[in-house]
Design a protein around this motif. Structure first.
Motif, PDB file in Angstrom:
ATOM      1  N   UNK A  16      32.359  22.775 109.431  1.00 41.53           N
ATOM      2  CA  UNK A  16      33.469  23.579 108.944  1.00 41.53           C
ATOM      3  C   UNK A  16      33.935  23.244 107.542  1.00 41.53           C
ATOM      4  N   UNK A  17      33.364  22.205 106.920  1.00 40.76           N
ATOM      5  CA  UNK A  17      33.765  21.815 105.572  1.00 40.76           C
ATOM      6  C   UNK A  17      32.682  22.238 104.580  1.00 40.76           C
ATOM      7  N   UNK A  18      33.074  23.000 103.573  1.00 45.43           N
ATOM      8  CA  UNK A  18      32.130  23.433 102.546  1.00 45.43           C
ATOM      9  C   UNK A  18      32.019  22.343 101.487  1.00 45.43           C
ATOM     10  N   UNK A  19      30.815  21.772 101.344  1.00 41.75           N
ATOM     11  CA  UNK A  19      30.633  20.663 100.407  1.00 41.75           C
ATOM     12  C   UNK A  19      29.920  21.105  99.129  1.00 41.75           C
ATOM     13  N   UNK A  20      29.199  22.218  99.186  1.00 46.57           N
ATOM     14  CA  UNK A  20      28.648  22.873  97.989  1.00 46.57           C
ATOM     15  C   UNK A  20      28.938  24.357  98.155  1.00 46.57           C
ATOM     16  N   UNK A  21      29.548  24.965  97.140  1.00 45.42           N
ATOM     17  CA  UNK A  21      30.024  26.337  97.317  1.00 45.42           C
ATOM     18  C   UNK A  21      29.607  27.248  96.170  1.00 45.42           C
ATOM     19  N   UNK A  22      28.753  28.228  96.491  1.00 45.37           N
ATOM     20  CA  UNK A  22      28.462  29.346  95.603  1.00 45.37           C
ATOM     21  C   UNK A  22      28.004  28.885  94.213  1.00 45.37           C
TER      22      UNK A  22
END
Length: 223
Positions: A16-22
């Motif tokens: 549930x945690x975004x560690x690399x985003x877009x």
């Protein structure tokens, strides 16, 4: 700029945690991209996505314009080689570690290539030395030789000098700069040291909370 390596909306979410985003970046051939940012900004996580040591949740990576999901993972990791933050050498000799890829596949070791690479990383005549007898800087140079042994097109460097004293760090950094230039490698360098990024990189991407917040020439991003 013609991209050797390109990321498109690269994203990784864990529990549930975004560690690399877009993340969308282009790295040209024979170009060094430094990735900087504070601890926990997603720099090393981004690097591991580039050769599928970790899998993206969304987005993808292109190598010479080909989606890397179309490339066999073992082939991909030969073409995109990683020098980890810690050398991660196996018990045994320098020779056994440098040629680990051949030994794993049961193929004969190219001793001439081992010797040539050890000369390149300033460890001549060290092939039969036990890696446990080497200093930290020497072990890191063996790790570099091990990655170069498979003749990668792209070199990923994850904080390659972070655990070294300042004198050894300077020697390893000088070696890496020389190798990158003479081999014409495309390189992605994760570093906490902005001065190192200035010295080695053609372009810099700054990460914050898994996103790119600035990208450009070192003097623009690191001003």
């Amino acid at each position: 700029m013609e991209a050797k390596l390109e990321t498109e909306s690269l994203t990784r979410t864990v529990s549930g945690e975004t560690i690399v985003e877009d993340v969308s970046l282009r790295v040209g051939g024979s170009t060094v991209l430094a990735v900087v940012g504070s601890s926990g900004a997603g720099k090393s996580s981004f690097l591991r996505l580039l050769n599928r040591l970790d899998e993206p949740t969304d987005g993808t990576v292109f190598l010479d314009g080909v989606d890397y999901r179309e490339i066999d993972p073992q082939t991909l990791r030969r073409r995109i080689g990683l020098v980890p933050q810690e050398s991660a050498l196996r018990p045994g000799t320098v020779r056994e570690n440098v040629a680990a890829s051949d030994r794993i596949r049961g193929e004969p070791v190219d001793d001439e290539r081992v010797a040539a690479l050890l000369d390149r990383v300033q460890l001549p005549n060290a092939a039969e030395r036990d890696v446990e007898d080497l200093s930290g800087g020497q072990q890191q140079r063996v790790a570099v030789a091990r990655t170069l042994y498979v003749d990668p097109e792209v070199l990923l460097l994850d904080e390659p000098t972070s655990h070294l004293d300042s004198e050894t760090e300077a020697r390893v950094e000088e070696l890496l700069g020389d190798l990158i230039r003479t081999e014409g490698l495309t390189c992605v360098l994760v570093t906490h040291d902005t001065a190192q990024a200035e010295r080695l990189a053609d372009r810099v991407a700054e990460f914050e909370d898994g996103r790119v917040v600035a990208e450009g020439r070192p003097e623009e991003v690191l001003a």
